[in-house]
Design a protein around this motif. Structure first.
Motif, PDB file in Angstrom:
ATOM      1  N   GLY A  65       0.796  -1.230   0.000  1.00 20.35           N
ATOM      2  CA  GLY A  65       0.000   0.000   0.000  1.00 20.35           C
ATOM      3  C   GLY A  65       0.824   1.274   0.000  1.00 20.35           C
ATOM      4  O   GLY A  65       0.302   2.367   0.225  1.00 20.35           O
ATOM      5  N   GLN A  66       2.148   1.146  -0.299  1.00 18.63           N
ATOM      6  CA  GLN A  66       3.029   2.337  -0.251  1.00 18.63           C
ATOM      7  C   GLN A  66       2.586   3.384  -1.268  1.00 18.63           C
ATOM      8  O   GLN A  66       2.333   3.056  -2.423  1.00 18.63           O
ATOM      9  CB  GLN A  66       4.479   1.922  -0.529  1.00 18.63           C
ATOM     10  N   TRP A 173      10.954   4.770  -2.102  1.00 16.55           N
ATOM     11  CA  TRP A 173      10.488   3.571  -2.803  1.00 16.55           C
ATOM     12  C   TRP A 173       9.748   3.983  -4.087  1.00 16.55           C
ATOM     13  O   TRP A 173       8.952   3.229  -4.614  1.00 16.55           O
ATOM     14  CB  TRP A 173       9.522   2.772  -1.925  1.00 16.55           C
ATOM     15  N   GLY A 174      10.038   5.180  -4.560  1.00 17.56           N
ATOM     16  CA  GLY A 174       9.278   5.707  -5.703  1.00 17.56           C
ATOM     17  C   GLY A 174       9.770   5.159  -7.038  1.00 17.56           C
ATOM     18  O   GLY A 174      10.594   4.236  -7.111  1.00 17.56           O
ATOM     19  N   ASP A 175       9.259   5.788  -8.070  1.00 13.94           N
ATOM     20  CA  ASP A 175       9.533   5.423  -9.460  1.00 13.94           C
ATOM     21  C   ASP A 175      11.048   5.462  -9.730  1.00 13.94           C
ATOM     22  O   ASP A 175      11.686   6.505  -9.575  1.00 13.94           O
ATOM     23  CB  ASP A 175       8.806   6.437 -10.355  1.00 13.94           C
ATOM     24  N   ASP A 181       7.995   2.563 -12.842  1.00 14.31           N
ATOM     25  CA  ASP A 181       8.614   1.368 -12.250  1.00 14.31           C
ATOM     26  C   ASP A 181       8.807   1.593 -10.757  1.00 14.31           C
ATOM     27  O   ASP A 181       9.885   1.971 -10.312  1.00 14.31           O
ATOM     28  CB  ASP A 181      10.009   1.112 -12.854  1.00 14.31           C
ATOM     29  N   TYR A 182       7.761   1.357 -10.018  1.00 15.39           N
ATOM     30  CA  TYR A 182       7.859   1.605  -8.578  1.00 15.39           C
ATOM     31  C   TYR A 182       8.717   0.529  -7.939  1.00 15.39           C
ATOM     32  O   TYR A 182       8.530  -0.655  -8.177  1.00 15.39           O
ATOM     33  CB  TYR A 182       6.462   1.692  -7.953  1.00 15.39           C
ATOM     34  N   ASP A 227      17.870  11.886  -9.092  1.00 19.67           N
ATOM     35  CA  ASP A 227      16.763  12.702  -8.595  1.00 19.67           C
ATOM     36  C   ASP A 227      15.769  11.819  -7.867  1.00 19.67           C
ATOM     37  O   ASP A 227      15.796  10.590  -8.001  1.00 19.67           O
ATOM     38  CB  ASP A 227      16.062  13.362  -9.809  1.00 19.67           C
ATOM     39  N   ALA A 228      14.871  12.463  -7.123  1.00 19.19           N
ATOM     40  CA  ALA A 228      13.694  11.769  -6.601  1.00 19.19           C
ATOM     41  C   ALA A 228      12.666  11.710  -7.730  1.00 19.19           C
ATOM     42  O   ALA A 228      12.855  12.317  -8.793  1.00 19.19           O
ATOM     43  CB  ALA A 228      13.129  12.527  -5.410  1.00 19.19           C
ATOM     44  N   CYS A 229      11.597  10.962  -7.531  1.00 20.76           N
ATOM     45  CA  CYS A 229      10.567  10.852  -8.572  1.00 20.76           C
ATOM     46  C   CYS A 229       9.217  10.574  -7.907  1.00 20.76           C
ATOM     47  O   CYS A 229       9.113  10.587  -6.669  1.00 20.76           O
ATOM     48  CB  CYS A 229      10.973   9.761  -9.571  1.00 20.76           C
ATOM     49  N   GLN A 230       8.206  10.321  -8.715  1.00 11.83           N
ATOM     50  CA  GLN A 230       6.869  10.085  -8.159  1.00 11.83           C
ATOM     51  C   GLN A 230       6.905   8.922  -7.172  1.00 11.83           C
ATOM     52  O   GLN A 230       7.522   7.893  -7.434  1.00 11.83           O
ATOM     53  CB  GLN A 230       5.847   9.769  -9.258  1.00 11.83           C
ATOM     54  N   GLY A 231       6.227   9.092  -6.081  1.00  8.26           N
ATOM     55  CA  GLY A 231       6.179   8.045  -5.063  1.00  8.26           C
ATOM     56  C   GLY A 231       7.210   8.252  -3.958  1.00  8.26           C
ATOM     57  O   GLY A 231       7.154   7.605  -2.917  1.00  8.26           O
ATOM     58  N   ASP A 232       8.187   9.151  -4.221  1.00  5.07           N
ATOM     59  CA  ASP A 232       9.199   9.465  -3.204  1.00  5.07           C
ATOM     60  C   ASP A 232       8.765  10.620  -2.309  1.00  5.07           C
ATOM     61  O   ASP A 232       9.410  10.892  -1.289  1.00  5.07           O
ATOM     62  CB  ASP A 232      10.524   9.859  -3.879  1.00  5.07           C
TER      63      ASP A 232
END
Ligand code: ARG
Length: 288
Positions: A65-66, A173-175, A181-182, A227-232
């Motif tokens: 559920g992250q 744990w993001g993209d 690609d999570y 970089d960070a990405c979606q989900g981070d």
């Protein structure tokens, strides 16, 4: 675009489409989208304050559920991004998400190591501004204390960790590719704190947001790629052992000239009135 990327946490395909639609100001290599994040796997034991926010009810059970990151700054206190708790992400106000939890001590979301702790109270910064992304932080109170030692110190105003060029690590744990690609395992990427002038140049104001040096900081590499990405979002940016930022926003992920933007921790300390440390907490902070 910002709205799409928030929803894309639950619908990665929307993100992929939206990400390629961003007009690039400067000529970026066509491959920019395939080299995002540029991180490496890490063990949560080495950054035990990095936690995952979870709701299986809203985001499904496959990755526990992250849907966002967070950071433990007290044994029952977790900081995250305000936008993680917005209706566009959760589909309802956060108090209606009955299984909102923080997952601590779990490197691999597919495992059952560590613990899942229920969130007992949610405080979202009322000054969070959806238009320019400022004030993007929230405070979660946990129903049970995390183990001692799983807390990171926060860098106050004037801390040398904010100096441009300082090396920092962002965790999440993001993209991991920019294409939805999570990651199942926790990853970190090495980035540099950038001077405010570069961040202002990168983000003078558009519908994606505007860089405001008083409450944001930006970090990345000139060449992009890390970089960070979606989900981070909501997760930690740590330099010299202290928390300096929370993942907040950016244009795409890892694009040259489009660094990641973070909520500036010294500014949230001021907003929360946590910046007048007692002698004891100041000693602790300096000892981190
Ligand atoms: N808004 C994203 C999230 O909800 C975080 C985006 C960070 N982007 C970046 N390029 N650093 O997870």
């Amino acid at each position: 675009m910002r709205r799409l990327s928030a929803r894309a946490l639950a619908r990665p395909l929307v993100l992929a489409a939206a990400a390629t639609a961003i007009p690039l100001g400067s000529a970026a290599p066509a491959s920019a989208d395939s080299v995002v994040v540029g991180g490496f796997p890490v063990e949560v034991a080495d950054s035990p304050w990095t936690v995952a926010l979870s709701s299986r009810d809203r985001f499904g059970g496959t990755r526990a559920g992250q849907f966002c990151g967070g950071v433990a700054v007290g044994r029952t206190t977790v900081l995250t991004a305000a936008h993680c708790l917005g209706e566009e992400v959760l589909g309802s106000p956060p108090d209606q998400v009955e299984d909102l939890k923080v997952i601590a001590g779990r490197t691999d979301l597919l495992s059952d190591e560590g613990q899942e702790v229920r969130v007992s109270a949610v405080w979202v910064n009322p000054a969070h501004d959806d238009a320019d992304n400022s004030g993007d932080f929230a405070v979660l109170t946990l129903s049970e204390a995390l183990p001692a030692g799983s807390v990171v110190g926060m860098a106050a105003e004037g801390d040398p960790a904010y100096t441009p060029d300082t090396q920092a690590l962002v965790y999440g744990w993001g993209d991991a590719s920019g294409a939805g690609d999570y990651a199942n395992g926790l990853r970190a990427a090495r980035v540099r704190v950038l001077p405010d002038a570069s961040c202002e140049r990168a983000y003078p104001g558009s519908d994606e947001g505007r860089y405001l040096a008083s409450s944001m900081l930006c970090a990345g590499e000139d060449a992009g790629g890390r970089d960070a990405c979606q989900g981070d979002s909501g997760g930690p940016l740590v330099a010299q052992g202290r928390l300096i930022g929370l993942v907040s926003w950016g244009s795409g992920c890892g694009r040259p000239g489009s660094p990641g933007v973070y909520t500036r921790v010294s500014s949230l300390l001021q907003t929360l009135g946590w910046d007048a440390p007692t002698a004891a907490t100041k000693g602790q902070r300096e000892g981190v």
